[in-house]
Design a protein around this motif. Structure first.
Motif, PDB file in Angstrom:
ATOM      1  N   PRO A  54     -34.086 -24.420   1.170  1.00  0.00           N
ATOM      2  CA  PRO A  54     -34.041 -23.351   1.750  1.00  0.00           C
ATOM      3  C   PRO A  54     -35.042 -22.228   1.770  1.00  0.00           C
ATOM      4  CG  PRO A  54     -32.426 -23.824   0.451  1.00  0.00           C
ATOM      5  CD  PRO A  54     -33.365 -24.822   0.031  1.00  0.00           C
ATOM      6  N   ASP A  55     -35.847 -21.998   0.603  1.00  0.00           N
ATOM      7  CA  ASP A  55     -36.806 -20.908   0.630  1.00  0.00           C
ATOM      8  C   ASP A  55     -38.363 -21.432   1.316  1.00  0.00           C
ATOM      9  OD1 ASP A  55     -37.741 -22.689  -1.360  1.00  0.00           O
ATOM     10  OD2 ASP A  55     -38.184 -21.028  -2.781  1.00  0.00           O
ATOM     11  N   LYS A  56     -38.125 -22.416   2.145  1.00  0.00           N
ATOM     12  CA  LYS A  56     -39.638 -22.887   2.546  1.00  0.00           C
ATOM     13  C   LYS A  56     -39.492 -21.901   3.774  1.00  0.00           C
ATOM     14  CE  LYS A  56     -40.840 -26.945   0.964  1.00  0.00           C
ATOM     15  NZ  LYS A  56     -42.096 -27.195   0.099  1.00  0.00           N
ATOM     16  N   ASP A  57     -38.518 -21.495   4.409  1.00  0.00           N
ATOM     17  CA  ASP A  57     -38.646 -20.479   5.648  1.00  0.00           C
ATOM     18  C   ASP A  57     -39.019 -19.086   5.257  1.00  0.00           C
ATOM     19  OD1 ASP A  57     -37.925 -22.942   7.070  1.00  0.00           O
ATOM     20  OD2 ASP A  57     -36.022 -22.447   6.799  1.00  0.00           O
ATOM     21  N   LEU A  58     -39.124 -18.956   3.982  1.00  0.00           N
ATOM     22  CA  LEU A  58     -39.200 -17.305   3.800  1.00  0.00           C
ATOM     23  C   LEU A  58     -40.841 -17.067   4.025  1.00  0.00           C
ATOM     24  CD1 LEU A  58     -37.521 -17.185   0.147  1.00  0.00           C
ATOM     25  CD2 LEU A  58     -36.667 -16.613   2.497  1.00  0.00           C
ATOM     26  N   SER A  59     -40.951 -15.507   4.429  1.00  0.00           N
ATOM     27  CA  SER A  59     -42.216 -15.279   4.613  1.00  0.00           C
ATOM     28  C   SER A  59     -42.762 -14.757   3.179  1.00  0.00           C
ATOM     29  CB  SER A  59     -42.192 -14.010   5.563  1.00  0.00           C
ATOM     30  OG  SER A  59     -41.403 -12.954   4.824  1.00  0.00           O
ATOM     31  N   GLU A  60     -44.420 -14.531   3.201  1.00  0.00           N
ATOM     32  CA  GLU A  60     -44.857 -14.256   1.973  1.00  0.00           C
ATOM     33  C   GLU A  60     -44.149 -13.213   1.257  1.00  0.00           C
ATOM     34  OE1 GLU A  60     -47.087 -15.931   0.109  1.00  0.00           O
ATOM     35  OE2 GLU A  60     -46.814 -17.393   1.617  1.00  0.00           O
ATOM     36  N   PRO A  61     -44.023 -11.981   2.045  1.00  0.00           N
ATOM     37  CA  PRO A  61     -43.243 -10.817   1.562  1.00  0.00           C
ATOM     38  C   PRO A  61     -41.724 -11.198   0.802  1.00  0.00           C
ATOM     39  CG  PRO A  61     -44.116 -10.112   3.481  1.00  0.00           C
ATOM     40  CD  PRO A  61     -44.277 -11.591   3.208  1.00  0.00           C
ATOM     41  N   GLU A  62     -41.122 -12.034   1.438  1.00  0.00           N
ATOM     42  CA  GLU A  62     -39.787 -12.493   0.995  1.00  0.00           C
ATOM     43  C   GLU A  62     -39.905 -13.388  -0.252  1.00  0.00           C
ATOM     44  OE1 GLU A  62     -37.135 -12.552   5.187  1.00  0.00           O
ATOM     45  OE2 GLU A  62     -38.595 -14.117   4.658  1.00  0.00           O
ATOM     46  N   ARG A  63     -40.953 -14.355  -0.103  1.00  0.00           N
ATOM     47  CA  ARG A  63     -41.166 -15.003  -1.394  1.00  0.00           C
ATOM     48  C   ARG A  63     -41.652 -14.430  -2.460  1.00  0.00           C
ATOM     49  NH1 ARG A  63     -41.627 -20.280  -0.441  1.00  0.00           N
ATOM     50  NH2 ARG A  63     -42.434 -20.014   1.430  1.00  0.00           N
ATOM     51  N   GLU A  67     -39.336 -13.989  -5.951  1.00  0.00           N
ATOM     52  CA  GLU A  67     -39.779 -14.513  -7.226  1.00  0.00           C
ATOM     53  C   GLU A  67     -39.739 -13.227  -8.356  1.00  0.00           C
ATOM     54  OE1 GLU A  67     -41.370 -17.107  -8.789  1.00  0.00           O
ATOM     55  OE2 GLU A  67     -40.451 -18.119  -6.938  1.00  0.00           O
ATOM     56  N   ARG A  68     -40.159 -12.048  -7.734  1.00  0.00           N
ATOM     57  CA  ARG A  68     -39.867 -10.639  -8.681  1.00  0.00           C
ATOM     58  C   ARG A  68     -38.452 -10.612  -8.931  1.00  0.00           C
ATOM     59  NH1 ARG A  68     -37.572  -6.083  -8.094  1.00  0.00           N
ATOM     60  NH2 ARG A  68     -37.314  -6.141  -5.743  1.00  0.00           N
TER      61      ARG A  68
END
Length: 95
Positions: A54-63, A67-68
């Motif tokens: 699922p998190d493969k479609d996340l943008s860099e800010p979302e990723r 993580e945070r």
């Protein structure tokens, strides 16, 4: 005689998401949703192999936010567990 349960792909994806996004173990998630541990493990393995994570479609800010939030969640769990132990210790010490 046991009957075989069928799950929709959406249900499987959500279950896999619980494992991958929450940081919980396969056993823990399987128990909470009422699915056998081996079944959920196969779904997770299949999702990883097919690239349907699922998190493969996340943008860099979302990723970065994910993580945070995962780190913050881990810290909060640790603090909660510590508070439970302290409360149990104080309760035990009361006359």
């Amino acid at each position: 005689m046991a009957t075989r349960r069928n799950f929709t792909q959406e249900y499987k994806d959500q279950a896999v998401s619980l494992v991958l996004d929450s940081g919980r173990s396969i056993a823990e998630v399987a128990k909470s949703i009422g699915v056998h541990e081996m079944t959920l493990g196969k779904w997770v393995k299949k999702a990883r192999e097919s690239g349907r994570v699922p998190d493969k479609d996340l943008s860099e800010p979302e990723r970065a936010e994910l993580e945070r939030l995962r780190k913050e969640n881990a810290t909060l769990r640790m603090e909660r567990d510590f508070a439970k132990k302290v409360a149990a210790w104080f309760a035990k010490e009361q006359p």
